[in-house]
Design a protein around this motif. Sequence first.
Motif, PDB file in Angstrom:
ATOM      1  N   UNK A 212       0.822  -1.214   0.000  1.00 20.81           N
ATOM      2  CA  UNK A 212       0.000   0.000   0.000  1.00 20.81           C
ATOM      3  C   UNK A 212       0.854   1.261   0.000  1.00 20.81           C
ATOM      4  N   UNK A 213       0.482   2.168  -0.895  1.00 18.05           N
ATOM      5  CA  UNK A 213       1.100   3.493  -0.959  1.00 18.05           C
ATOM      6  C   UNK A 213      -0.019   4.527  -0.893  1.00 18.05           C
ATOM      7  N   UNK A 214       0.167   5.577  -0.105  1.00 17.77           N
ATOM      8  CA  UNK A 214      -0.841   6.646  -0.051  1.00 17.77           C
ATOM      9  C   UNK A 214      -0.159   7.998  -0.223  1.00 17.77           C
ATOM     10  N   UNK A 215      -0.992   9.043  -0.333  1.00 21.48           N
ATOM     11  CA  UNK A 215      -0.495  10.411  -0.453  1.00 21.48           C
ATOM     12  C   UNK A 215      -1.047  11.216   0.721  1.00 21.48           C
ATOM     13  N   UNK A 233       4.232   6.660   2.227  1.00 19.09           N
ATOM     14  CA  UNK A 233       3.320   7.803   2.079  1.00 19.09           C
ATOM     15  C   UNK A 233       4.063   8.930   1.371  1.00 19.09           C
ATOM     16  N   UNK A 234       3.458   9.442   0.323  1.00 17.55           N
ATOM     17  CA  UNK A 234       4.021  10.566  -0.436  1.00 17.55           C
ATOM     18  C   UNK A 234       3.492  11.839   0.207  1.00 17.55           C
ATOM     19  N   UNK A 235       4.372  12.747   0.586  1.00 19.20           N
ATOM     20  CA  UNK A 235       3.919  13.940   1.315  1.00 19.20           C
ATOM     21  C   UNK A 235       3.164  14.909   0.417  1.00 19.20           C
ATOM     22  N   UNK A 236       2.053  15.422   0.955  1.00 15.51           N
ATOM     23  CA  UNK A 236       1.377  16.583   0.368  1.00 15.51           C
ATOM     24  C   UNK A 236       1.282  17.583   1.504  1.00 15.51           C
TER      25      UNK A 236
END
Length: 270
Positions: A212-215, A233-236
Amino acid sequence: QTGSEGGWRAANTASFKETAEQLGLTLKFYDSQNDLAKQVAGFQQFIQDPEVDVIVMSPLEVTGWDQVLKDAQAAGKPVILSDRRIDGNEDKYVTFIGADFVEEGRKAGLAMCELLKDSPSKNVWELVGNVGAAPAIDRGTGFRETAEKCGITITNSQTANWSIKEGKEVTEAWLKQSKDVQGIFGQNDEMAFGAIEALKEAGLVPAQDVKLISVDATSCAFQAMLDGTLNGAIECNPLLAPQVYEAAKAALNGETLPKWIPSQESEFYM
Ligand code: AHR
């Protein structure tokens, strides 16, 4: 503001309220409750309000703004887009301060490619934000640019409206049809958390059986990575208020600003 759909939005709202207080600004806050018609009405309300000098908006969707932007321009009120872009109308707003959502999607695709590099099957499901929103459109575009280059096939993609509840419901429905999934891309943390719950209830081990990858990279995403249920997790970055208020001041001083001031962000892994 769009509404209060999750942790990212709470941090974004707090950034505006806290920074306004620090700078001695009067902030009038309108919660659109994730309803486009309400957001347009709130925008009009601020155009009519003699106490409002600058209008800042995080647009729920990329379209629907032509008339209110014309009205704001006629009223001599500068408009600053925060967080999310809109289609066209560059001559009717001062600047857009926010992330490169396409790049966030590309990063998520690269991360999923790395996670699945030794997997013979690369079936991935995508949980999408609210239909018509810039992050939903652009993260999907970016993810496909990189994920499809390493042989990933997106076998399911559907809106779950940024929420844990819908993220779980959509993933449960997909799992009833097939368990042949190797990765899930949540376009935000909350939808990934819903998927994690659904995987567990279906007897699958999140972040192991299914990557799992999320933003966003909210604090809950870091906890999930510490728990070993989220791979990355990709930072926003939600803390946009300082840049936005700077731009508002420049606009009132008649300065010309670039049409896009990108926010600064990174990525984090388990
Ligand atoms: O516009 C940013 C997005 O809006 C975030 O990724 C999501 O959590 C929020 O709903």
